[in-house]
Design a protein around this motif. Structure first.
Motif, short mmCIF file in Angstrom:
data_model
loop_
_atom_site.label_atom_id
_atom_site.label_comp_id
_atom_site.label_asym_id
_atom_site.label_seq_id
_atom_site.Cartn_x
_atom_site.Cartn_y
_atom_site.Cartn_z
N GLU A 282 0.98 -1.51 -0.12
CA GLU A 282 0.02 -0.57 -0.21
C GLU A 282 0.53 1.46 -0.41
OE1 GLU A 282 -2.51 -0.04 3.55
OE2 GLU A 282 -3.52 -2.03 2.38
N LEU A 283 0.82 1.87 -0.85
CA LEU A 283 1.22 3.15 -0.78
C LEU A 283 0.35 4.40 -0.84
CD1 LEU A 283 3.38 2.95 -4.94
CD2 LEU A 283 4.11 2.58 -2.55
N LYS A 284 -0.77 4.14 -0.41
CA LYS A 284 -1.36 5.71 0.22
C LYS A 284 -1.50 5.33 1.66
CE LYS A 284 -3.80 7.92 -3.80
NZ LYS A 284 -5.17 7.71 -4.50
N GLU A 285 -1.45 6.67 2.55
CA GLU A 285 -2.26 7.06 3.75
C GLU A 285 -3.35 7.44 3.75
OE1 GLU A 285 0.70 7.82 6.15
OE2 GLU A 285 2.17 5.73 5.78
N GLY A 286 -4.64 6.58 3.69
CA GLY A 286 -5.95 7.21 3.54
C GLY A 286 -6.37 8.03 2.38
N LYS A 287 -6.08 8.79 1.81
CA LYS A 287 -6.49 9.32 0.71
C LYS A 287 -5.47 9.71 -0.08
CE LYS A 287 -11.04 10.61 1.22
NZ LYS A 287 -12.49 11.97 1.03
N SER A 288 -4.14 10.21 0.45
CA SER A 288 -2.68 10.57 0.09
C SER A 288 -1.36 9.49 0.59
CB SER A 288 -2.34 11.26 1.07
OG SER A 288 -3.73 12.81 0.78
N PHE A 289 -0.28 9.84 -0.92
CA PHE A 289 0.30 9.25 -0.64
C PHE A 289 0.93 9.44 0.34
CE2 PHE A 289 -0.60 8.95 -5.41
CZ PHE A 289 -0.54 7.35 -5.64
N SER A 290 1.68 8.32 1.02
CA SER A 290 2.76 7.97 2.55
C SER A 290 3.75 9.27 2.06
CB SER A 290 2.47 6.58 2.90
OG SER A 290 3.76 6.09 2.02
N ASN A 291 4.26 9.18 3.42
CA ASN A 291 5.95 9.70 3.32
C ASN A 291 7.12 8.73 2.03
OD1 ASN A 291 5.18 11.86 4.61
ND2 ASN A 291 5.35 11.23 6.44
N ARG A 292 7.20 7.56 2.64
CA ARG A 292 7.69 7.05 1.88
C ARG A 292 7.52 6.76 0.58
NH1 ARG A 292 7.87 0.75 4.39
NH2 ARG A 292 9.95 1.05 3.06
N ALA A 293 6.34 6.75 0.17
CA ALA A 293 5.99 6.98 -1.50
C ALA A 293 6.32 8.35 -2.02
CB ALA A 293 3.90 7.31 -2.07
N PHE A 294 6.17 9.06 -0.67
CA PHE A 294 6.73 10.30 -1.35
C PHE A 294 8.37 10.61 -2.04
CE2 PHE A 294 7.98 14.90 -0.17
CZ PHE A 294 7.78 15.75 -1.15
N GLU A 295 9.07 10.02 -0.89
CA GLU A 295 10.86 10.01 -0.79
C GLU A 295 10.58 9.30 -2.09
OE1 GLU A 295 14.21 8.40 1.90
OE2 GLU A 295 12.55 8.45 2.16
N ALA A 296 9.87 8.36 -2.41
CA ALA A 296 10.71 7.41 -3.81
C ALA A 296 10.41 8.06 -5.03
CB ALA A 296 10.11 5.59 -3.94
N VAL A 297 9.40 9.26 -5.17
CA VAL A 297 9.40 9.81 -6.15
C VAL A 297 9.73 10.59 -6.84
CG1 VAL A 297 7.59 11.25 -7.12
CG2 VAL A 297 6.68 9.28 -5.67
N ILE A 298 10.76 11.44 -5.45
CA ILE A 298 12.04 12.28 -5.73
C ILE A 298 12.84 11.17 -5.89
CG2 ILE A 298 12.92 13.85 -4.21
CD1 ILE A 298 9.98 15.12 -5.35
N ARG A 299 13.48 10.37 -4.77
CA ARG A 299 14.49 10.00 -5.59
C ARG A 299 14.77 9.27 -6.95
NH1 ARG A 299 15.88 5.26 -1.10
NH2 ARG A 299 18.07 5.05 -2.65
N LEU A 300 14.08 8.80 -7.20
CA LEU A 300 13.77 8.60 -9.09
C LEU A 300 13.64 10.04 -9.81
CD1 LEU A 300 11.02 5.78 -8.83
CD2 LEU A 300 12.94 5.43 -9.30
#
Length: 849
Positions: A282-300
């Motif tokens: 699961e990449l979302k926590e509720g209706k928003s992406f989690s902080n780990r998903a946000f970090e993964a996108v920034i790193r990519l």
């Protein structure tokens, strides 16, 4: 198998004739005996061995010797008795014993030989018995024992044994010299006795000789046996130690196996739990992406992945590890993530600026500009008194002008989230100094900043009109500083132009493009540097040659990326290796034209003079200036150094010999790294100055004096920073000595930036790595860099220094490098750290004070 030693032939005994005539004549003169052997009127109770040996030397006939001896003892020489034949043979054996004994005593030493000469040889008792006064006869069946020996001893001479064998019961009145009066049977018996005696003597001689050789042979075998026993004992001790080590290793191996077994159980338990877990992540926590998903996108995105490809990349990675994601970010979501990261960075900068504005500390504004392709970029940052640096941002500009740069700075500060309208003016009021290079655009930019600050102070400072003139003067303090590393970089052209002028004067060529020494330095860097190793293929040959000749090799770095002090550093290293490079060029293939050109330049004495001057500039001028710029506590410390440098250059320009005595303008800034500067510095000072080098040093020092007077004009006496340093020191404590922080921003923009999380992870790993952290501590160990003296014997010792201390596995080793100034060769050895400490404690290793 050892064979029986060969028999050794015994040489015959020779008469004693070592002493000269004068020595023996001297002995006889002491007893009053003339050279004609006249003994009339001379009577002695005893005759020592020295007189007998002298008589043997001068009188070869035994009859003459016995007649002289009896005359000296006061005995009649014409007396003929029945036992005269026995007396003659007894006297003859005594004389031969004395002669043989003298040879043995002479070998034992001078003192024993002198005692032997003083010993008694003959007296009256030798010729007469005490009871009846007749001559003493020797029984034919009684063996004559030599003085000092025991009857039956193995050391009896062959002559004595022979005398015993030939003794018979024949009457003494038979005259063997007259065959007519001797019976035939007696003569035949006499001849057989003589022949038999000779055979027995020869047999005994061979057997004694063979026994002596067998004694040497068995002695050699005993020595070899003892050596084998010692080696066997050492081998047993080593075997016991090996068995003990093996036992310890087996116990360690058992402990490792137990640990692995426990970890394997934990791993199997984790695998069992994973089998029961769903493979959906699961990449979302509720209706928003989690902080780990946000970090993964920034790193990519930092790795160059396009916004529309981020979701596909994450799906591919998920398939690789066997998981699926419940939601994947779209291209618009990725763009929003980037904008959010930018906004987060700006919010961080805004938060830091708020803290700075609320404090009482002053700030230093750093700026720099560059061109990347067709884009022109302007970067800004601020320095704080605690040594911190905060990058405000990099702004693209249309042109390189001072006003454009000021507008870019105002835009960067004004674009921060939630800033009041006067935020930029408050920021300018806190800035009390600037740091940049000495470009004209940067100088004009500083003037615009100072003017805008003066206009903002009355508006921002509360009740400014009510302040006193002194308080207003404090607010108006503003200083401009320029990067001192650029002073070092610009000094390169000054030194090379001075050397070019000297070369033109010496060679008579006025149209030289550059100094020949500069061409040599560039050539060595290209041929022997890491960057040119693939093109020229010389670096590999050079490394192998240095290894074969045990040369302590210094590297030759490339010019690219080393623009400040590289010419002076390379000059000192080329000077150090000049003889090695010439020998290398001689031994290499002559078809390599660059090597032959290099060799020709290195054999030019004028170019060697120039190399020496540039190398000393590195050690005495640019090196200390670099260390001052990098490590000074306050930029105003430059005032003291610039004054010392100015005085030193004046002295060297007047007396060029001062340039070669090795004294630095500021000894505290003269580094003494044993692996680098000390060896180079000693090599530079080892070459005595000549008239030519003194002339070059004078030219370079005069040019240097003019240059540094311009570069440090504000720090020298009469300059604005020197006169007001006590007043402005507090407000200028945020100013650094270099502009490296802001310049490094452009260097990092060429490569892909490291994500923040990765940086944190690397630092955590560095801290957790116990061995690496220990190695970092050992770099600063008290032994590193100290010169030592290793005692080899009571008369021999070796000098060197501690190069470094390393951790190899669980063992600490120390590397010691020895030097030999006679041939500029060095040798490095490694030993255990505990062993080194033991040698220090025992006095085998002594630290030089």
């Amino acid at each position: 198998m050892d064979v029986e030693p060969p028999e050794k032939k015994v040489k015959g005994l020779s008469r004693m004739n070592e002493n000269s005539d004068a020595d023996h004549q001297n002995v006889l003169s002491q007893f009053g005996i003339s050279s004609s052997f006249d003994t009339s009127g001379l009577v002695f109770k005893e005759i020592p061995n020295s007189v007998v040996l002298s008589l043997i030397y001068f009188q070869r006939q035994m009859k003459d010797i016995i007649r002289t001896t009896k005359s000296l003892l006061g005995m009649p020489t014409e007396e003929v008795t029945k036992d005269c034949n026995k007396e003659y043979h007894r006297f003859r054996r005594k004389v031969m014993d004395i002669e043989e004994e003298s040879k043995k005593e002479k070998k034992r030493g001078k003192d024993k030989y002198l005692n032997f000469l003083k010993s008694l040889a003959f007296d009256r008792s030798f010729f007469f018995s005490e009871n009846n006064g007749h001559a003493v006869s020797i029984s034919p069946k009684t063996p004559v024992v030599k003085r000092g020996h025991v009857k039956g001893s193995a050391k009896e001479s062959v002559l004595q044994l022979r005398d015993i064998e030939v003794q018979t019961d024949l009457p003494c009145d038979i005259d063997f010299t007259n065959p007519a009066l001797t019976p035939f049977s007696v003569q035949k018996l006499h001849q057989k006795c003589i022949s038999h005696c000779s055979q027995i003597s020869e047999t005994f001689r061979k057997r004694i000789n063979k026994v002596g050789h067998w004694q040497k042979y068995h002695k050699n075998r005993i020595l070899k046996s003892n050596l084998s026993i010692k080696l066997l004992k050492k081998a047993n001790i080593l075997n016991e130690k090996t068995q003990q080590i093996l036992k310890e290793k087996n116990s360690q191996l058992a402990a490792v196996k137990n640990a692995l077994r426990e970890k394997d159980e934990v791993f199997q338990s984790a695998l069992a739990k994973l089998d029961n877990v769903s493979n959906v992540v699961e990449l979302k926590e509720g209706k928003s992406f989690s902080n780990r998903a946000f970090e993964a996108v920034i790193r990519l995105k930092s790795l160059g992945v396009a916004d529309e490809k981020v979701g596909d990349v994450m799906r591919v990675v998920g398939d690789l590890v066997g998981v699926t994601f419940d939601f994947l970010p779209s291209a618009s979501t990725c763009r929003n993530f980037a904008l959010s990261a930018l906004h987060l960075g700006q919010s961080h900068i805004k938060s830091r600026l708020d803290n700075f504005l609320e404090s009482n500390d002053s700030l230093c504004l750093a700026s720099d500009e560059t061109t990347k392709g067709t884009a022109k970029l302007q970067a800004f940052g601020i320095h704080t008194p605690d040594g911190g640096f905060t990058l405000l941002g990099v702004q693209p500009v249309a042109e390189k002008s001072a006003q454009t740069a000021f507008n870019a700075l105002e835009h960067l500060v004004g674009a921060l989230p939630v800033v009041p309208s006067d935020f930029f003016k408050k920021f300018l009021v806190k800035v009390t100094s600037t740091m940049c290079d000495s470009a004209r655009t940067e100088k004009k930019f500083n003037e615009i900043v100072e003017k805008a600050r003066k206009e903002a102070v009355p508006e921002i400072v509360n009740d400014y009109d009510k302040l006193s003139e002194a308080e207003k003067s404090n607010f108006s303090q503003f200083s401009q500083f320029f990067c001192q590393l650029h002073v070092v970089a610009n000094y390169t052209d000054v030194a090379l132009n001075a050397l070019l002028g000297h070369e033109s004067l010496v060679t008579g060529k006025n149209k030289l493009g550059e100094a020949s020494v500069f061409g040599l330095i560039k050539m060595v860097s290209q041929l022997f540097g890491q960057r040119g190793s693939g093109l020229h293929g010389i670096l590999q040959l050079w490394e192998a040659w240095c290894g074969d000749h045990l040369v302590n090799r210094f590297t030759f770095p490339a010019f690219s990326g080393n623009r400040f002090n590289i010419v002076f550093v390379l000059a000192s290293r080329v000077f150090f290796h000049r003889f090695h490079l010439i020998e290398f060029a001689k031994e290499c293939d002559c078809s390599k034209v660059p090597l032959q050109e290099m060799r020709k330049l290195l054999e030019n004495e004028m170019i060697i003079d120039h190399l020496q001057i540039l190398g000393l500039c590195d050690q005495l001028i640019t090196g200390p200036l670099w260390r001052l710029a990098e490590g000074c506590e306050h930029i105003l410390d430059t005032c003291k150094y610039s004054k010392q440098l100015q005085k030193w250059l004046k002295d060297c320009a007047t007396i060029p010999e001062c340039f070669f005595d090795g004294s630095s303008p500021t000894p505290s800034l003269q580094v003494s790294s044993p692996t680098n500067s000390t060896l180079l510095f000693e090599a530079l000072l080892r070459r005595d100055p000549t008239e030519s080098t003194s002339e070059v040093a004078s030219v370079v020092c005069n040019s240097s004096l003019l240059y540094f007077n311009r570069a440090f004009v504000d720090f020298l006496p009469g300059g604005k920073h020197c006169n007001d340093q006590n007043e402005i020191r507090k407000s200028m404590e945020a100013a650094p000595a270099t502009n490296r922080n802001i310049e490094s921003v452009f260097a990092s923009s060429q490569s892909k930036p490291l994500p923040l999380q990765d940086l944190i992870g690397k630092l955590e790993k560095l801290i957790d790595d116990q061995q690496l952290s220990q190695q970092l501590l050992l770099v600063d160990h008290e032994f590193v860099g100290k010169r030592i003296k290793l005692k080899i014997s009571s008369k021999r010792s070796r000098k060197g220094f501690v190069e470094d201390i390393r951790i190899n596995g669980a063992k600490r080793t120390i590397r010691v490098q020895f030097d030999d100034k006679s041939d500029d060769k060095t040798e490095s050895i490694e030993m255990g750290f505990d062993e080194f400490e033991a040698k220090v404690a025992s006095g085998v290793v002594v630290f030089d004070s």
